[in-house]
Design an enzyme around this catalytic site. Sequence first.
Site, PDB file in Angstrom:
ATOM      1  N   PRO A  55       0.731  -1.039  -0.058  1.00 32.48           N
ATOM      2  CA  PRO A  55       0.041   0.013  -0.254  1.00 32.48           C
ATOM      3  C   PRO A  55       0.961   1.490  -0.047  1.00 32.48           C
ATOM      4  CG  PRO A  55      -0.097  -1.061   2.280  1.00 32.48           C
ATOM      5  CD  PRO A  55       0.901  -1.994   1.367  1.00 32.48           C
ATOM      6  N   CYS A 138       3.339   3.002   8.907  1.00 31.03           N
ATOM      7  CA  CYS A 138       3.673   4.533   8.283  1.00 31.03           C
ATOM      8  C   CYS A 138       4.534   5.154   9.420  1.00 31.03           C
ATOM      9  CB  CYS A 138       2.340   5.087   7.898  1.00 31.03           C
ATOM     10  SG  CYS A 138       2.883   6.834   7.313  1.00 31.03           S
ATOM     11  N   LYS A 177      -0.427  -4.446   9.068  1.00 34.99           N
ATOM     12  CA  LYS A 177       0.880  -4.298   8.561  1.00 34.99           C
ATOM     13  C   LYS A 177       1.512  -3.486   9.863  1.00 34.99           C
ATOM     14  CE  LYS A 177       3.627  -2.620   4.596  1.00 34.99           C
ATOM     15  NZ  LYS A 177       4.623  -1.569   5.543  1.00 34.99           N
TER      16      LYS A 177
END
Length: 401
Positions: A55, A138, A177
């Site tokens: 992603p 992130c 993730k």
Amino acid sequence: MTTLRKIISRDLRTGQTTDIESITPDHAIGVDDKPKLTGWDFYRSIGSPKYVVAPMVDQSELAYRILCRRYGADLAYTPMLNSRTFVSSKVARKELFTTCPEDRPVFAQFAGDEPELILRAAKFVEDQVDAVDLNLGCPQGIAKRGHYGAYLLEEPDLIREIVTLLVQNLKVPVTCKIRLLHNIDDTIKLARTIEAAGCSILTVHGRTKEQKGQYTGPVDYEGIRRVREAVSIPVFANGGIYEYSDIAKCLEQTGCQGVMSSEAILENPALFSNRYVDPHQLAREYLDICETYMPPDIKFVKAHLFKILYQDLSAHEEVRQLLAMVHEFSALRSLVEELMSRRNEAPPAPTKGWYFRHTFEEQQRQKVAAANLLKPKSQSIFDSDYKVTQDLDTGCLFGNE
């Protein structure tokens, strides 16, 4: 099974609440009681994917996912979707999430720190995807300010709450993730917490959230292996993949079921095919796909071309400058053809690719190239390109690899 009747959006930093009950998805919240596959059964049902496209904000859009699938990708993720924006904006839902029959299997990734709001966002797409993924990886500043991504890793109770709510209320499996924590035992404990909450597939990026940009450093395959051995669900390894030969090494050292690539596959969308494909052919094919599945903004397309054609653009700064200034899609193909003709006349000197842009040698080369331009450095094409890169960076484009 939990069914939400009303959503109260709460900012975890300020405590302020916002009633968003009037914002309803395209179908009622709640799921059918029919059983859904999870874990290994789910992984096998989607073909046991080995080659995975990560992603990436503004970069793993539908057109690019299709291109990567044509060259060997088994699974692809949507760009990271901000759950609050996705719930509150019909425009965002229309522009940022698109798919088609060719785009399977596909996972939609959401970011946020409010369990009910993330669920609300996921409900909009659950009938069009194979799974919903929670972004816990992130590392960028925007994620820190928004309190999501890797900045939730040290809040296992909140993560458990989010994953549990999604698992109980979505029709499709939930995946996550993460990045490594500084202490591998803490990472293993977190991974087990996520698994216990119902996560079906876990992706582990083998770096900490501090390892990004020029401080990226080597990937910790041993850390990924420790996590893989500690859980009983499929695990994807992320990080350190530049060329096809790196994949076997990664899988051997980690024992993972698949590898996820972001930065390398942005430079070479044919990465998983194990064959050389001319970058200009890839650029042309990508533009062809865009004609059918146009990204919501031309900056997405330009960013892809900058990466795919990085080496040639580095040798032809004037074409690079023109590409940075283009605002119409129709002009992009002409620039690609112009670059191809110049390469045929004078092939560029070998340079390291875009993937290595953070190395000292590459930064020095770029500084020299920028200084040699006729325009002031602040207006050089390198700066224009770099600004594009940094604009995407703030949306954590480079945080996933």
